[in-house]
Design an enzyme around this catalytic site. Structure first.
Site, short mmCIF file in Angstrom:
data_model
loop_
_atom_site.label_atom_id
_atom_site.label_comp_id
_atom_site.label_asym_id
_atom_site.label_seq_id
_atom_site.Cartn_x
_atom_site.Cartn_y
_atom_site.Cartn_z
CB CYS A 87 25.87 28.68 83.94
SG CYS A 87 27.58 28.95 83.38
CG HIS A 196 24.13 25.95 80.38
ND1 HIS A 196 23.56 27.21 80.38
CD2 HIS A 196 25.43 26.13 80.70
CE1 HIS A 196 24.48 28.11 80.68
NE2 HIS A 196 25.63 27.48 80.87
CD GLU A 198 20.12 26.58 79.86
OE1 GLU A 198 20.99 27.46 79.70
OE2 GLU A 198 20.16 25.75 80.80
#
Length: 235
Positions: A87, A196, A198
């Site tokens: 991002c 994302h 994560e």
């Protein structure tokens, strides 16, 4: 040997802690790095996390691309170290010219947050090698400046050379040209993406799946891929 993966914190970073958690869950050791430092502390790979570095002034990622540590990031990337920009980190990579193109305001001019379907287009990079080419995954997306742009000739080159790493499926959430969600450099060690990974690494905290709510862990494979790449480089 346990791989050591650096996570660089910039003023305004929001997802550095989540990236460190993902690295730990993947079996590596996260190493906190600071934007104002010139020391990568001997890490084996690097993650530039999401957030709003320097308040997204000028352009998202533009000031962060000039941070002191980015000189070391560029040098490490040139030597083949795996580097992932997520991002805002992707925005930094294009502003630092480690990846081509640019990222602009979402086409609808609004921040968007959704669990996004993606297709893995290139499964040979340091961050995608544990996926299969053509594999469909679901990763959370949250951005306001996620529209990927490049010239037609550059887009044709990315497509022709297999440098599109990930593509949006089902819906294009931000107006990215050719539905591009992430790209890689020619060497395959530098990858940037707007979604994302994560946030999809641990059951109970990821996207919903057909099996159970919040059970999606498709993002973990980005980090296990990098660990495998590091292990292969020292074997």
């Amino acid at each position: 040997m346990t791989a050591r993966v650096g996570v660089i914190t910039f003023p305004g970073s929001l997802d550095d802690g989540d990236a460190a958690r993902a690295i730990r869950l993947s079996g590596a050791e996260p190493v906190a790095l600071w934007h104002g430092s010139h020391d990568l502390e001997g890490v084996d790979a690097l993650v530039l996390p999401g957030g709003f570095s320097y308040g997204d002034y000028l352009r998202a990622g533009a000031i962060a691309a000039l941070a002191p540590i980015m000189a070391e990031v560029k040098d490490a990337a040139a030597k083949g170290m795996p580097v992932l920009g997520i991002c805002n980190g992707f925005q930094m990579l294009v502003e630092a010219h480690l990846l081509p193109g640019g990222l602009i305001r979402n086409a609808h001019q609004q921040f968007i947050r959704r669990d996004q379907r993606l297709r893995v287009e290139n499964a040979t990079t340091a961050w995608t090698s544990d996926y299969e080419a053509g594999q469909e995954i679901v990763i959370p997306l949250k951005n306001a400046d996620g529209g990927y742009i490049a010239s037609e000739s550059e887009l044709d080159r990315l497509e022709g050379e297999g440098l599109v790493a990930l593509r949006y499926l089902g819906v294009n959430p931000n107006g990215s040209l050719r539905d591009i969600a992430g790209i890689t450099n020619e060497r395959g060690n530098v990858v940037g993406l707007m979604p994302h990974p994560e946030h999809a690494v641990e059951p109970g905290f990821g996207p919903d799946t057909s099996v159970a709510m919040r059970s999606g862990v498709d993002g973990l494979t980005f980090f296990t891929s990098a660990i495998a790449a590091v292990a292969a480089s020292v074997a």
